[in-house]
Write an enzyme that holds these catalytic residues in place. Sequence first.
Site, PDB file in Angstrom:
ATOM      1  N   GLU A 122      11.722  -2.703   6.590  1.00 48.67           N
ATOM      2  CA  GLU A 122      13.162  -2.900   6.645  1.00 48.67           C
ATOM      3  C   GLU A 122      13.553  -3.175   8.103  1.00 48.67           C
ATOM      4  O   GLU A 122      13.065  -2.475   8.991  1.00 48.67           O
ATOM      5  CB  GLU A 122      13.932  -1.666   6.152  1.00 48.67           C
ATOM      6  N   ALA A 255      13.388   7.764   9.322  1.00 51.02           N
ATOM      7  CA  ALA A 255      12.443   7.666   8.222  1.00 51.02           C
ATOM      8  C   ALA A 255      12.782   6.456   7.370  1.00 51.02           C
ATOM      9  O   ALA A 255      13.832   5.841   7.542  1.00 51.02           O
ATOM     10  CB  ALA A 255      12.492   8.926   7.364  1.00 51.02           C
ATOM     11  N   MET A 256      11.888   6.150   6.415  1.00 51.87           N
ATOM     12  CA  MET A 256      12.057   4.941   5.610  1.00 51.87           C
ATOM     13  C   MET A 256      11.673   5.207   4.159  1.00 51.87           C
ATOM     14  O   MET A 256      10.645   5.796   3.872  1.00 51.87           O
ATOM     15  CB  MET A 256      11.189   3.829   6.219  1.00 51.87           C
ATOM     16  N   ASN A 258      10.488   3.561   1.595  1.00 53.41           N
ATOM     17  CA  ASN A 258       9.588   2.684   0.828  1.00 53.41           C
ATOM     18  C   ASN A 258       9.259   3.293  -0.530  1.00 53.41           C
ATOM     19  O   ASN A 258       8.989   4.477  -0.649  1.00 53.41           O
ATOM     20  CB  ASN A 258       8.285   2.484   1.595  1.00 53.41           C
ATOM     21  N   HIS A 290      17.655  12.428   1.949  1.00 50.19           N
ATOM     22  CA  HIS A 290      18.193  11.070   2.090  1.00 50.19           C
ATOM     23  C   HIS A 290      17.178  10.030   1.593  1.00 50.19           C
ATOM     24  O   HIS A 290      17.504   9.189   0.757  1.00 50.19           O
ATOM     25  CB  HIS A 290      18.557  10.824   3.560  1.00 50.19           C
ATOM     26  N   GLU A 291      15.975  10.117   2.089  1.00 57.79           N
ATOM     27  CA  GLU A 291      14.970   9.106   1.704  1.00 57.79           C
ATOM     28  C   GLU A 291      14.644   9.232   0.222  1.00 57.79           C
ATOM     29  O   GLU A 291      14.468   8.227  -0.466  1.00 57.79           O
ATOM     30  CB  GLU A 291      13.699   9.228   2.548  1.00 57.79           C
ATOM     31  N   HIS A 294      17.297   7.662  -1.900  1.00 59.96           N
ATOM     32  CA  HIS A 294      17.252   6.199  -1.898  1.00 59.96           C
ATOM     33  C   HIS A 294      16.485   5.653  -3.099  1.00 59.96           C
ATOM     34  O   HIS A 294      16.654   4.487  -3.458  1.00 59.96           O
ATOM     35  CB  HIS A 294      16.571   5.688  -0.625  1.00 59.96           C
TER      36      HIS A 294
HETATM   37  N1  PHE Z   1      16.559   2.687   5.625  1.00 63.14           N
HETATM   38  C1  PHE Z   1      16.245   3.771   6.512  1.00 63.14           C
HETATM   39  C2  PHE Z   1      17.132   4.925   6.084  1.00 63.14           C
HETATM   40  O1  PHE Z   1      18.285   4.948   6.248  1.00 63.14           O
HETATM   41  C3  PHE Z   1      16.497   3.519   7.934  1.00 63.14           C
HETATM   42  C4  PHE Z   1      15.630   2.507   8.576  1.00 63.14           C
HETATM   43  C5  PHE Z   1      16.114   1.249   8.828  1.00 63.14           C
HETATM   44  C6  PHE Z   1      14.363   2.826   8.950  1.00 63.14           C
HETATM   45  C7  PHE Z   1      15.336   0.298   9.439  1.00 63.14           C
HETATM   46  C8  PHE Z   1      13.581   1.890   9.574  1.00 63.14           C
HETATM   47  C9  PHE Z   1      14.082   0.618   9.826  1.00 63.14           C
HETATM   48  O2  PHE Z   1      16.749   5.827   5.510  1.00 63.14           O
HETATM   49 ZN    ZN Z   2      19.093   5.385   4.396  1.00 65.51          ZN
END
Ligand code: PHE
Ligand code: ZN
Length: 847
Positions: A122, A255-256, A258, A290-291, A294
Site C-alpha cells: 500500500e 502496521a499493514m 495485508n 485496527h489492522e 480492516h
Molecule cells: N493501511 C495501513 C493502516 O492504516 C497504513 C499504511 C499505509 C501502512 C501505507 C503502510 C503503508 O493500517
Molecule cells: Zn488503517
Amino acid sequence: MRDASPQTIYLKDYAPFGFAVQDVHLTFDLAPSATRVTARIRFVPDRAAADRTFYLHGENLSLISAKIDGESVKPTLTDEGLTYDVPDMPFTWEAEVQIDPAGNTALEGLYLSNGMYCTQCEAEGFRKITYYPDRPDVMSTFTVRINGPHGTLLSNGNPVAAGDGWAEWHDPWPKPAYLFALVAGELIAHRDTFTTMEGRKVDLALYVRPGDEGKCAFGMQALKDSMVWDEKVYGRPYDLDVFNIVAVDDFNMGAMENKGLNIFNASAVLASPETSTDGNFERIEAIIAHEYFHNWTGNRITCRDWFQLCLKEGLTVFRDSQFTADMRSAPVKRISDVIDLRARQFPEDQGPLAHPVRPESFQEINNFYTATIYEKGAEVIAMLKTLVGDDAYAKALDLYFDRHDGQACTIEDWLKVFEDATGRDLSQFQRWYAQAGTPHVAVSEAFADGTYTLEFTQSTPPSATTPDPAPLVIPIAVGLIAPDGSEAMPTQILELTQASQTFTFPGLNAKPVPSILRGFSAPVVLDHDADHAFLLAHDTDPFNRWEAARSLARTSLMNTILKGTTPDAAWINGIANVMRDDTLDPAYRALMFGLPGQSELAAEIQRAGHIPDPDAIWVAVNTLKQALSDKISDDLGAMYAAHQVTAPYAPDAAQSGMRAFGNAILSLITRQDGGDQAQAQYDAADNMTQQLSALANLIRAGRGDAALSQFEAQWKDDRLVMDKWFGLQVMEAKPDDAADTAKALTKHAGFNWKNPNRFRATLGALAAHHAGFHAKDGSGYALLADWLITLDPVNPQTTARMCSAFQTWRRYDAIRQSMISKELDRIASTPDLSRDTTEMITRIREA
Ligand code: PHE
Ligand code: ZN
C-alpha cells in the site's frame, strides 16, 4: 528512479481499467540482490469499459521476458510501466522480472529488513514487484509460490503446500494488489487458535525474530479480543484458515492489513512489561485491532481509488476507537483522541497542507496518509452515528456489508447506504468529506421569561482546496446545568445546519449554565466564554468536565503569555480539588492535570491576533505547573503513595490509570524535591512505565546523566527500548539544548538513521519539541533540514512525512519565518529530490 516532475492526479479523471483480472499466479525465487518474480495473470477485456488500453504499472523492475498466451512479446516500456497492443479477447500474460530487495531502502515493494524479506504494497508498492494494474479497483485471487531460504515462508490466504525451501499459498478472496504480502526469514511463531462464531477454527500466529519470543503474548491476546469484538459488535467473523502477523524492524508506518498476513512495525506489536510502557501496550492493542478490523472495512470492502482512502481508514479508526472505549474507559479514550486530534489534525487543517477528508487531487498518494484522512475521517463517522442514532447506524452498517461485500467502493456508496437505511438526506452532510478546514462555532446566549436561548454561528476559514466553504451539518450535544449544580436538561443533540441558528429551551426556573459540545460531538473549534470553573465542578459529562479544566488552563496560560499575569487560581484550585477526589478514575484525573500542547497554544495566540513566542510559551507552561506543585506540595507525598501499584504488573486500564496518575504526581514532586523521589522510583522500577517516567523526571531536574548511562547499559541490545532512550533525551531537553542534544545523538554509534523508528525517535522528537525546534538561533530548523536532505534519497516516504514539522511556519515572527523559508528552499533545491518530498515542500512553501 522516481520521476520528480510533479504530475497531479484528479478524482474527476477516474476511469475503470479496461480489463478484469481473473487470477494471478506469482513465483518468487528469492535472492538478496537478484530476486526473480514470475507472474502469470489472466486478463479478460471489459467490454463495458470505454478505454481498453493495456497499461501495467511497473517501477524499478528489470524485465527479463514477457509472453502473451505463450508467445514472446516486446512491450513498450515507459518510466512507470509498460503498454502492449493486446488481443481483444481473454489472454494470459506472463512476465519475469528481476528486483533488488537488498537495495530497496525506501521500504516499499519487496525489501530486506535485517536479513528478513518482507513487503509493503500500500499504496502503490506492488508495481515495484511485478508489472500489474496496480490500482485498488482491480481485484483478483492470488496463488503464490515462494522458493527461498530455509525458514518461514509466508504469503496471503491459506497455506497450500510446503517443502524444503519452498511454500505455496492461495488466497481465495479477490483482493487489490495493495493487500499482497510476502515474508521470508528465520522467524519464530507464537501460536494460538480461535474459533469463529461460525465454528471455523483459525490458526493464529505471531512471527518474530529469535529473541523476541517473550514479547508476543499481549499482541496475541489483543488479536483474540479484536476477533471476538468484531463478531459481537459488528457481526463480522474471520474468513480464512489462518491469520498471521509478522513483526519487522524497518517499517515506514505502524502496521499493514495485508489479507491474512498483517505486517507490523515491531514497535506496534512487541510488548513486555520490562520493555514497554502502559502507553505502548494500549497503542499496540489499538493497532492490532485496527489492522484486524480492516479485514472487513478495507479488505472485503475496499476503495475504488485512493481518493476514497477515508472509506477504509476513517471507518477503521472509528471502529478501533470504539473497541478501545469498550476494552478500557470510554471517557479516557475520547479525551485522548481529542488531544491527538487537536495536536495533529487541527494544525494540518488550519495550515498549508489542509485537504478535504476526501481529497480531489494529489501528486503522491503516500503524502495523504494523514491525520485528516484517518482521524477527521473517523470523526465524520462518529458524527454520522450521532445524527442517525445507534440503531440506524447498526442497520446501515449491515446494509453496507451486505450490499458491497467484495467491491471497491466510494464515499457516495457509503453515504447512500445510510440514506437508504434511514431515509435521511445526506447531501449537506457530504460536505464534511468535500471541504477542508476546521469549522468555528460561536455561541451567544440569552435568558428571558423562563426560556433560555442559544444561538450558534458557524464559519469555516477558507483554504487553498476549499476557498468558499458552505455551512455544514454539525451535531452539537448540549446539556444544561442549573445554578445549584444539578442537571436542568440532560444531553440533547442539536443539529446546526445553517450559518446561524437559534435553539430555545423553555420552562426553566433560572438561567442555566450550558455544557456545549459534550463528548466533543463535532471536530470544531468552539468559541464560547463559558463558566469553566463552574463546569469543572459540576458538569455531568466527563468530556466537558475535562474540557472545562483545559479551558481554564488555556486562559491562564494565555493571560500569562500575553499580559504577564500570574497563574490563575481558578485552574489551580479546581485541579487541586479534582486531584484529591478519589471517586474519580485515576486515569481520568491524570488527563485532567494535563495542559494544552505548546503548539496548540501557539495556534491560539495567533488566532488572538498575536505572534507566538515559543520561549514565552515554554516558560508560561512551566510556571503554571510550578504553581500547582507549590499549591499542593503538602499533599503530594501522600497522593503519590496512595497511587502506587503493589500487585504484579498488568497493562490493564486500572493499573495503567494508577501509574499515569502516580507519575503525574511524581512530576510535581520533582519540582519540590529536585528529583529525589524520581531517583528512588528509578532504582526500584520493575517495569518500563515506572522506569521511563522516573528517567524523564531526572533529566528534567538536571540530574539524569547517571540514570541515562545505566539505562543505556541495561538496554543497549533492545532496539525498541533504545528508541525511547534516544527520544526522551530530546523531548526532555531545555529549549536551548534540544537541537544540540539531537545533533549529538545523531553521532551516537546506535543512530541507525535508515531505520525509520530510530530516525523518528531522534529527529521526530526534535520536531515535536515546540520551543526546542523553534529555538531562536534556527539550529532546530537547520538540523532537521540537514537530515531530511540526507534521508530523502534513501527513504522518501518517511522524509516527506516529517516535512510537516514546517507546516505551521507562517505563525511565527519574521526572523523565524525567514530562517524556515531558507531551509525549505535548501530542501527544495536539492538535486533529484523525491516526488514525495517535492510535493510536501511545495505545498508548505505556497502558504
Ligand atoms: N493501511 C495501513 C493502516 O492504516 C497504513 C499504511 C499505509 C501502512 C501505507 C503502510 C503503508 O493500517
Ligand atoms: Zn488503517
